[in-house]
Design an enzyme around this catalytic site. Structure first.
Site, PDB file in Angstrom:
ATOM      1  N   LYS A 200      37.698  39.141  34.050  1.00 31.00           N
ATOM      2  CA  LYS A 200      38.977  38.439  34.493  1.00 31.00           C
ATOM      3  C   LYS A 200      38.603  37.661  35.618  1.00 31.00           C
ATOM      4  O   LYS A 200      37.679  37.836  36.113  1.00 31.00           O
ATOM      5  CB  LYS A 200      39.795  39.282  34.632  1.00 31.00           C
ATOM      6  CG  LYS A 200      40.278  40.187  33.343  1.00 31.00           C
ATOM      7  CD  LYS A 200      41.130  39.313  32.567  1.00 31.00           C
ATOM      8  CE  LYS A 200      41.604  39.874  31.277  1.00 31.00           C
ATOM      9  NZ  LYS A 200      40.941  39.831  29.729  1.00 31.00           N
TER      10      LYS A 200
HETATM   11  C1  LIG Z   1      45.872  39.189  27.117  1.00 25.93           C
HETATM   12  C2  LIG Z   1      45.365  40.610  27.425  1.00 25.93           C
HETATM   13  N1  LIG Z   1      46.234  41.777  27.669  1.00 25.93           N
HETATM   14  C3  LIG Z   1      45.859  42.871  28.013  1.00 25.93           C
HETATM   15  C4  LIG Z   1      44.577  43.169  28.125  1.00 25.93           C
HETATM   16  C5  LIG Z   1      44.188  44.589  28.444  1.00 25.93           C
HETATM   17  O1  LIG Z   1      43.701  44.460  29.775  1.00 25.93           O
HETATM   18  P1  LIG Z   1      42.761  45.936  30.185  1.00 25.93           P
HETATM   19  O2  LIG Z   1      41.439  45.687  29.590  1.00 25.93           O
HETATM   20  O3  LIG Z   1      42.780  45.835  31.779  1.00 25.93           O
HETATM   21  O4  LIG Z   1      43.695  46.898  29.905  1.00 25.93           O
HETATM   22  C6  LIG Z   1      43.625  42.044  28.210  1.00 25.93           C
HETATM   23  C7  LIG Z   1      42.300  42.343  28.429  1.00 25.93           C
HETATM   24  O5  LIG Z   1      41.213  41.749  27.936  1.00 25.93           O
HETATM   25  C8  LIG Z   1      43.957  40.771  27.672  1.00 25.93           C
HETATM   26  O6  LIG Z   1      43.143  39.465  27.629  1.00 25.93           O
END
Ligand SMILES: Cc1ncc(COP(=O)(O)O)c(C=O)c1O
Length: 402
Positions: A200
């Site tokens: 990210k």
């Molecule tokens: C659009 C979206 N939502 C949710 C997530 C989930 O994030 P996390 O891995 O921090 O739980 C991601 C992770 O890649 C994402 O791209």
């Protein structure tokens, strides 16, 4: 046959060849983060403490929000938001099928049901014009995703939510730095959830945050983050041991001081890195906009695009072959995303079928994300764009670069 390279291009290609492969993503963490981590190591608290508090203040301040709570993932932030809003079994949440699967599995973890609405064909974002038709007596919230870093039409979504008494939880995993119509992530929603996952724009490997302006929600979110406990390790360290109680069912989503130490220095470079990504995006756009068979998702007026990913959309019959050919040239690409309502578990659980959400399905079949990270040399953009063009059009002249 490919047109011959100019001497200049040949020299440049040789120089670049030394630095291949082209990775999909590289972090830029280094000495500033190591120094902050050393400060944590020098103190008594590895878990949630002062560093986490410092990051939360910086992050809330950057977004102009009252509260930020740092957690272990965006998935956790989404889950906690739903619980804090009392959304669970029997409830429906309107969301997008063009996203990472966690957007929907978080809804299912809370016991609620994701109800998909199709996306705008040219951006991939939840189509606000289709939301109203999906609202039922069980609908409790709208959960939009700012796909690739372009914000959804939050004004339109808020207007619908207000009219029907719904909450909005924003999935801002792709969008820390974005804005649209003067609105920032978290500004028009009840909570906004962020990811600091390894690729990210802001990263600590694994991590996340939930922001809100609502006093009632932050009061619920705090204990939800840590087992429903009334005291934390940081309280113990500050006040000495006091008995604690558990007043509700909570989870184990607290961010630790080491993760916060990695994030704090990045807050100072956030805007500079966005400029770098914008420069790379413009270069890709210049080189790819006229390549036949390559479509680029569009942006929207009055938007600051957070430029999390750089996807292109190509003929579905050629997409996987293109990924394979780029991989042979040591160029890494990723698919963000195949439409999630067609993944086995969601399809079975929610009874979805091919054809239910044509725009999301088309994007899911066409999309691939090109290498994209702020320290990426512009020459890599040229190499990747050149490779895309020559794989799609082997007989055409090599595009002039530089
Ligand atoms: C659009 C979206 N939502 C949710 C997530 C989930 O994030 P996390 O891995 O921090 O739980 C991601 C992770 O890649 C994402 O791209």
């Amino acid at each position: 046959m490919d047109a011959p390279y100019s001497d200049y291009q040949c020299a440049r290609k040789e120089r670049i060849a030394l630095t291949l492969p082209v990775p999909f993503y590289r972090h830029d963490l280094g000495q500033p983060e190591l120094t902050e981590i050393a400060n944590v190591f020098a103190g008594p608290m590895l878990t949630t403490g002062e560093k986490v508090g410092e990051f939360e203040r910086l992050f809330a301040g950057y977004l102009g929000r009252r509260y930020a709570l740092a957690v272990t993932s965006c998935t956790g932030a989404l889950h906690m938001s739903l619980l804090a809003l009392d959304i669970g079994p029997g409830c429906e949440v309107i969301t997008t099928p063009m996203t990472f699967v966690a957007t929907s599995t978080a809804i299912m973890e809370a016991g609620a049901r994701p109800v998909f609405v199709d996306v705008e064909p040219d951006t991939g974002n939840l189509d606000a014009r289709l939301v109203e038709a999906a609202i039922t007596a069980r609908t409790r919230a709208i959960l939009p995703v700012h796909l690739y870093g372009l914000m959804c039409d939050m004004r339109a979504l808020r207007e619908i939510a207000d009219r029907f008494g719904l909450a909005i939880i924003e999935d801002c995993a792709h969008c820390v730095e974005g804005a649209r119509d003067g609105i920032c992530p978290g500004e028009l929603s009840d909570t906004a959830c962020f990811s600091f996952y390894a690729t990210k724009n802001l990263t600590c490997g694994e991590g996340g945050a939930v922001v809100t302006d609502r006093d009632d929600l932050i009061e619920k979110l705090r204990p939800l983050r840590l087992h429903g406990m009334t005291k934390t390790a940081a309280d113990r360290q500050r006040e000495g041991y006091r008995h604690w109680d558990v007043t509700m069912l909570g989870w184990k989503y607290n961010m630790d001081n080491i993760q916060a130490a990695i994030l704090i220095p990045q807050m100072r470079r956030l805007e500079a890195k966005l400029k770098e990504r914008e420069r790379l995006a413009q270069r890709y756009t210049e080189l790819l906009a006229d390549v036949p068979g390559v479509k680029l998702p569009t942006s929207r007026p009055n938007s600051i695009h957070a430029r999390h990913l750089f996807p292109i959309w190509v003929d579905p019959a050629k997409r996987d072959q293109l990924i394979g050919e780029l991989s042979k040239r040591r160029i890494e690409t990723v698919v963000n995303y195949r439409a999630i309502h067609l993944l086995t578990y969601l399809k079975n659980e929610l009874g979805c079928r091919q054809g239910d959400f044509p725009a999301a399905e088309r994007i899911g079949a066409e999309t691939l994300s090109l290498p994209f990270y702020p320290t990426m040399p512009l020459e890599f953009v040229d190499i990747v764009a050149d490779a895309v063009a020559s794989v799609l059009h082997p007989a055409a002249a090599v595009r002039a670069v530089g």
